[in-house]
Write a protein that holds these residues in place. Structure first.
Motif: not given
Length: 233
Positions: A40-45, A119-133
């Motif tokens: 999950a951390r690698e995906m967010w990075k 726009e799509d990438l920002v949303e994916r990064e936000r969701l991944q960051r929230a999941s990682l946190q």
């Protein structure tokens, strides 16, 4: 009989130590971040790097677009300002203006495509960051629990080992040596209690004369099947 009682009590202590050490090994094995968390951390990075790259690309292309627009404004000023009279020069300027307008349109389309991707990438990064946190918070809580459990186990092991030293000192050296050799080969058990005439180490019937000899406390009797020292209450 006194030695056998102490020896059996020593085995109970040793089994407790073994149990705590096994639990400690499990805790130590769990004190590492899970593969799921690492992935999950690698995906967010990866998403963060991709997002940063796309944002840089947008800034670069917006810079290029700004340069083209500035040049277009300059060329249009020449074309419509009346300072150029020569028909050939006017035709050249007109062609240049049309070319610049086409380029501006192309760069604008490119930037719109980038913005859509952003726009799509920002949303994916936000969701991944929230999941990682969420995963990291859960791991921090689990890690704290495991470290507390580890400290508790270490304290218990230390206490048990101190008690073992005192108890082992009461057992005759040759008997203690035999017991410890048997523990190494008998799955941690050098003494087998006899209950209902059955060796609890290997579940084999013990002859009556061996039971009587062991109970008397005068002889050190071993199971003829598993070799453990017999303890009869």
């Amino acid at each position: 009989m006194r030695d056998l009682r102490q020896l059996y009590d020593l085995q109970l202590l040793d089994l407790e130590v073994d149990s705590r050490k096994e639990a400690l090994a499990r805790v130590d094995g769990s004190l590492v971040e899970s593969q799921e968390l690492l992935e999950a951390r690698e995906m967010w990075k990866s998403l963060s790097q991709e997002l940063a790259g796309l944002e840089r690309q947008q800034r670069d292309q917006e810079g290029e677009l700004q340069s083209l627009r500035s040049k277009l404004v300059q060329e249009e000023a020449k074309l419509y300002g009346g300072s150029v009279k020569n028909p050939r020069e006017l035709a050249g300027l007109q062609a240049e203006v049309q070319s610049l307008k086409a380029q501006v349109g192309q760069w604008e389309d490119k930037i719109l495509d980038i913005m859509a991707g952003l726009e799509d990438l920002v949303e994916r990064e936000r969701l991944q960051r929230a999941s990682l946190q969420g995963m990291e918070v859960a791991w921090a809580e689990e890690e704290a629990r495991l470290r507390a459990e580890r400290e508790s186990l270490l304290a218990e092991i230390d206490d048990l080992e101190k008690r073992r030293i005192k108890l082992a000192s009461l057992v005759e050296g040759d008997i203690l040596g035999l017991y410890e050799r048997l523990r190494r080969t008998g799955q941690g058990r050098g003494v087998a209690r006899v209950e209902g005439g059955i060796c609890q180490g290997c579940r084999v019937n013990i002859p009556l004369h061996d039971i009587l000899r062991s109970r008397s406390g005068n002889d050190l009797v071993r199971c003829s099947n598993c070799g453990r020292i017999l303890f009869v209450t």
